[in-house]
Design a protein around this motif. Structure first.
Motif, PDB file in Angstrom:
ATOM      1  N   GLY A  46     -67.728  15.669  10.720  1.00 21.49           N
ATOM      2  CA  GLY A  46     -68.877  16.227  11.419  1.00 21.49           C
ATOM      3  C   GLY A  46     -68.612  16.550  12.881  1.00 21.49           C
ATOM      4  O   GLY A  46     -69.557  16.700  13.673  1.00 21.49           O
ATOM      5  N   ALA A  47     -67.342  16.674  13.266  1.00 25.66           N
ATOM      6  CA  ALA A  47     -66.994  16.959  14.661  1.00 25.66           C
ATOM      7  C   ALA A  47     -67.364  18.389  15.031  1.00 25.66           C
ATOM      8  O   ALA A  47     -67.263  19.309  14.216  1.00 25.66           O
ATOM      9  N   ARG A  48     -67.744  18.576  16.282  1.00 24.43           N
ATOM     10  CA  ARG A  48     -68.052  19.906  16.814  1.00 24.43           C
ATOM     11  C   ARG A  48     -67.228  20.197  18.061  1.00 24.43           C
ATOM     12  O   ARG A  48     -66.689  21.282  18.212  1.00 24.43           O
ATOM     13  N   ASP A  49     -67.147  19.220  18.968  1.00 25.50           N
ATOM     14  CA  ASP A  49     -66.447  19.406  20.243  1.00 25.50           C
ATOM     15  C   ASP A  49     -65.045  18.808  20.145  1.00 25.50           C
ATOM     16  O   ASP A  49     -64.895  17.600  19.919  1.00 25.50           O
ATOM     17  N   VAL A  50     -64.026  19.650  20.335  1.00 23.31           N
ATOM     18  CA  VAL A  50     -62.644  19.222  20.161  1.00 23.31           C
ATOM     19  C   VAL A  50     -61.866  19.434  21.456  1.00 23.31           C
ATOM     20  O   VAL A  50     -61.977  20.489  22.096  1.00 23.31           O
ATOM     21  N   LEU A  51     -61.082  18.453  21.823  1.00 27.13           N
ATOM     22  CA  LEU A  51     -60.172  18.534  22.963  1.00 27.13           C
ATOM     23  C   LEU A  51     -58.752  18.619  22.435  1.00 27.13           C
ATOM     24  O   LEU A  51     -58.334  17.781  21.637  1.00 27.13           O
ATOM     25  N   ARG A 109     -60.115  14.611  32.944  1.00 28.47           N
ATOM     26  CA  ARG A 109     -61.264  14.966  33.773  1.00 28.47           C
ATOM     27  C   ARG A 109     -62.480  15.256  32.890  1.00 28.47           C
ATOM     28  O   ARG A 109     -63.050  16.348  32.899  1.00 28.47           O
ATOM     29  N   LEU A 110     -62.849  14.243  32.108  1.00 27.63           N
ATOM     30  CA  LEU A 110     -63.979  14.352  31.194  1.00 27.63           C
ATOM     31  C   LEU A 110     -64.797  13.063  31.254  1.00 27.63           C
ATOM     32  O   LEU A 110     -64.239  11.985  31.477  1.00 27.63           O
ATOM     33  N   PRO A 111     -66.093  13.160  31.007  1.00 29.80           N
ATOM     34  CA  PRO A 111     -66.918  11.945  31.002  1.00 29.80           C
ATOM     35  C   PRO A 111     -66.601  11.056  29.804  1.00 29.80           C
ATOM     36  O   PRO A 111     -66.011  11.497  28.814  1.00 29.80           O
ATOM     37  N   ASP A 112     -67.006   9.821  29.888  1.00 30.18           N
ATOM     38  CA  ASP A 112     -66.884   8.907  28.754  1.00 30.18           C
ATOM     39  C   ASP A 112     -67.652   9.461  27.553  1.00 30.18           C
ATOM     40  O   ASP A 112     -68.726  10.069  27.700  1.00 30.18           O
ATOM     41  N   ALA A 113     -67.107   9.230  26.357  1.00 31.75           N
ATOM     42  CA  ALA A 113     -67.776   9.557  25.093  1.00 31.75           C
ATOM     43  C   ALA A 113     -68.327  10.975  25.081  1.00 31.75           C
ATOM     44  O   ALA A 113     -69.498  11.208  24.751  1.00 31.75           O
ATOM     45  N   SER A 114     -67.475  11.945  25.437  1.00 29.21           N
ATOM     46  CA  SER A 114     -67.952  13.331  25.585  1.00 29.21           C
ATOM     47  C   SER A 114     -67.390  14.303  24.556  1.00 29.21           C
ATOM     48  O   SER A 114     -67.822  15.454  24.520  1.00 29.21           O
ATOM     49  N   THR A 135     -51.318   4.529  28.409  1.00 36.76           N
ATOM     50  CA  THR A 135     -52.419   4.867  29.314  1.00 36.76           C
ATOM     51  C   THR A 135     -53.158   6.102  28.819  1.00 36.76           C
ATOM     52  O   THR A 135     -54.397   6.157  28.845  1.00 36.76           O
ATOM     53  N   LEU A 136     -52.401   7.099  28.356  1.00 37.51           N
ATOM     54  CA  LEU A 136     -53.018   8.320  27.845  1.00 37.51           C
ATOM     55  C   LEU A 136     -53.904   8.029  26.629  1.00 37.51           C
ATOM     56  O   LEU A 136     -55.034   8.520  26.551  1.00 37.51           O
ATOM     57  N   VAL A 137     -53.418   7.227  25.699  1.00 30.14           N
ATOM     58  CA  VAL A 137     -54.224   6.910  24.520  1.00 30.14           C
ATOM     59  C   VAL A 137     -55.479   6.139  24.924  1.00 30.14           C
ATOM     60  O   VAL A 137     -56.540   6.309  24.325  1.00 30.14           O
ATOM     61  N   GLY A 138     -55.374   5.328  25.966  1.00 27.17           N
ATOM     62  CA  GLY A 138     -56.565   4.666  26.491  1.00 27.17           C
ATOM     63  C   GLY A 138     -57.578   5.669  27.031  1.00 27.17           C
ATOM     64  O   GLY A 138     -58.794   5.500  26.847  1.00 27.17           O
ATOM     65  N   GLU A 139     -57.080   6.715  27.684  1.00 25.73           N
ATOM     66  CA  GLU A 139     -57.963   7.767  28.179  1.00 25.73           C
ATOM     67  C   GLU A 139     -58.602   8.543  27.023  1.00 25.73           C
ATOM     68  O   GLU A 139     -59.781   8.907  27.073  1.00 25.73           O
ATOM     69  N   ARG A 141     -59.243   7.348  24.110  1.00 24.73           N
ATOM     70  CA  ARG A 141     -60.280   6.449  23.577  1.00 24.73           C
ATOM     71  C   ARG A 141     -61.535   6.510  24.440  1.00 24.73           C
ATOM     72  O   ARG A 141     -62.658   6.511  23.921  1.00 24.73           O
ATOM     73  N   ARG A 142     -61.362   6.600  25.739  1.00 21.44           N
ATOM     74  CA  ARG A 142     -62.510   6.623  26.654  1.00 21.44           C
ATOM     75  C   ARG A 142     -63.372   7.869  26.435  1.00 21.44           C
ATOM     76  O   ARG A 142     -64.610   7.789  26.445  1.00 21.44           O
ATOM     77  N   VAL A 143     -62.748   9.032  26.236  1.00 24.90           N
ATOM     78  CA  VAL A 143     -63.523  10.270  26.172  1.00 24.90           C
ATOM     79  C   VAL A 143     -64.063  10.559  24.769  1.00 24.90           C
ATOM     80  O   VAL A 143     -64.944  11.407  24.612  1.00 24.90           O
ATOM     81  N   LEU A 144     -63.544   9.861  23.759  1.00 23.02           N
ATOM     82  CA  LEU A 144     -64.050  10.062  22.399  1.00 23.02           C
ATOM     83  C   LEU A 144     -65.383   9.343  22.185  1.00 23.02           C
ATOM     84  O   LEU A 144     -65.594   8.240  22.696  1.00 23.02           O
ATOM     85  N   ARG A 145     -66.238   9.960  21.418  1.00 20.82           N
ATOM     86  CA  ARG A 145     -67.479   9.303  21.019  1.00 20.82           C
ATOM     87  C   ARG A 145     -67.182   8.259  19.946  1.00 20.82           C
ATOM     88  O   ARG A 145     -66.161   8.342  19.253  1.00 20.82           O
ATOM     89  N   PRO A 146     -68.039   7.257  19.766  1.00 18.29           N
ATOM     90  CA  PRO A 146     -67.840   6.278  18.685  1.00 18.29           C
ATOM     91  C   PRO A 146     -67.677   6.983  17.341  1.00 18.29           C
ATOM     92  O   PRO A 146     -68.411   7.918  17.031  1.00 18.29           O
ATOM     93  N   GLY A 147     -66.682   6.567  16.574  1.00 20.27           N
ATOM     94  CA  GLY A 147     -66.379   7.224  15.309  1.00 20.27           C
ATOM     95  C   GLY A 147     -65.524   8.456  15.460  1.00 20.27           C
ATOM     96  O   GLY A 147     -65.197   9.109  14.458  1.00 20.27           O
TER      97      GLY A 147
END
Length: 221
Positions: A46-51, A109-114, A135-139, A141-147
Motif C-alpha cells: 500500500g505504499a505511495r511515497d517512495v524515496l 533531509r526529510l522529516p521523521d516517518a515521512s 548510520t544510513l540505515v538508521g536514517e 528507519r527514521r524517515v520510514l513510516r511504521p510498517g
C-alpha cells in the motif's frame, strides 16, 4: 569521517560525475530487475511515497513514477539527476518526481516517518564504511513510516571481484575507478536488527557476472 575516507568519497563523487557526463543514460532506460520487484512489493504494502537513494540518471525512479508512485530521488551526482529530470519531462512524469543532490553520509533531509518505502540499488555497497552504512540505515528507519519497506541490493563477498583490485579496507575494493563495499552476510543481518527481515535473495547481474543480494526488510508497525 577520517581523512582517507573523505578522500575516497570525494574521488568517487568526481568519478561518477565524469562518468555520467561521458556516458549519459549509461544504464539505459529499462528499469533494473530489483526495481520491478520492489514496485510489486511496495504496491502490495500500500505504499505511495517512495524515496530512492543513489538514483543516478533515473531509470528506476522514472519507472516507479510511471507505475504511479510519488518519487523523491537523491544522488550525489548533479549530472545524473539533471538527466533524470529531463527524462521525467520527456515521459510526462515530472509532476510525480522531485530530486535532490545529497550525499548519504549526511543526514537525510526529510522529516521523521515521512515516506512509505525506500529503494537503493547498489547504493549501500558504494564506498561507504560499515559505520557509515549503519548510520544510513538508521536514517532510513527514521524517515520510514511504521510498517514501511526498505528494498536494497548489494554486491557480496561471493563476488568475483571481492579481494582483488585496490584495497581500501573494510571490505572495500576498487576496480576501474569504482570502489565497492562487498557485504558479508553478517552485515546484512546486523543492518536488519530491529526490523523484520523478509527476504535475502541472491541474483547475478552484468557480464562478470556481479553477484548480489536483494534484501527486503520492513519496520514493525
Amino acid at each position: 569521517m577520517a581523512g582517507d575516507e573523505r578522500d575516497l568519497a570525494e574521488a568517487q563523487r568526481a568519478h561518477w560525475q565524469s562518468t555520467y557526463s561521458a556516458h549519459p543514460g549509461m544504464y539505459g532506460e529499462e528499469p533494473s530487475a530489483p526495481a520491478v520487484h520492489a514496485a510489486e512489493v511496495f504496491r502490495a504494502a500500500g505504499a505511495r511515497d517512495v524515496l530512492e537513494l543513489g538514483a543516478g540518471h533515473g531509470r528506476d525512479a522514472l519507472y516507479f513514477a510511471r507505475e504511479g508512485f510519488t518519487m523523491q530521488a537523491t544522488d550525489f551526482s548533479a549530472t545524473g539527476l539533471e538527466q533524470l529530470r529531463r527524462g521525467a519531462l520527456a515521459q510526462g512524469t515530472a509532476g510525480h518526481v522531485t530530486t535532490a543532490v545529497h550525499d548519504v553520509r549526511d543526514s537525510l533531509r526529510l522529516p521523521d516517518a515521512s515516506v512509505d518505502a525506500v529503494f537503493a540499488h547498489m547504493l549501500l555497497c558504494m564506498a561507504l564504511s560499515t559505520d557509515e552504512t549503519r548510520t544510513l540505515v538508521g536514517e532510513i528507519r527514521r524517515v520510514l513510516r511504521p510498517g514501511g519497506t526498505f528494498v536494497y541490493t548489494v554486491r557480496h563477498t561471493g563476488d568475483a571481484h571481492y579481494g582483488t583490485g585496490t584495497a581500501h579496507g573494510d571490505d572495500i575494493y576498487e576496480h576501474g575507478g569504482f570502489a565497492v563495499h562487498f557485504f558479508p552476510r553478517a552485515l546484512v543481518d546486523a543492518l536488519a536488527d530491529g526490523w523484520n527481515l523478509d527476504e535475502v535473495y541472491a541474483f547475478e547481474e552484468g557480464e562478470l557476472p556481479r553477484r548480489l543480494w536483494r534484501v527486503t526488510q520492513t519496520l514493525p508497525r
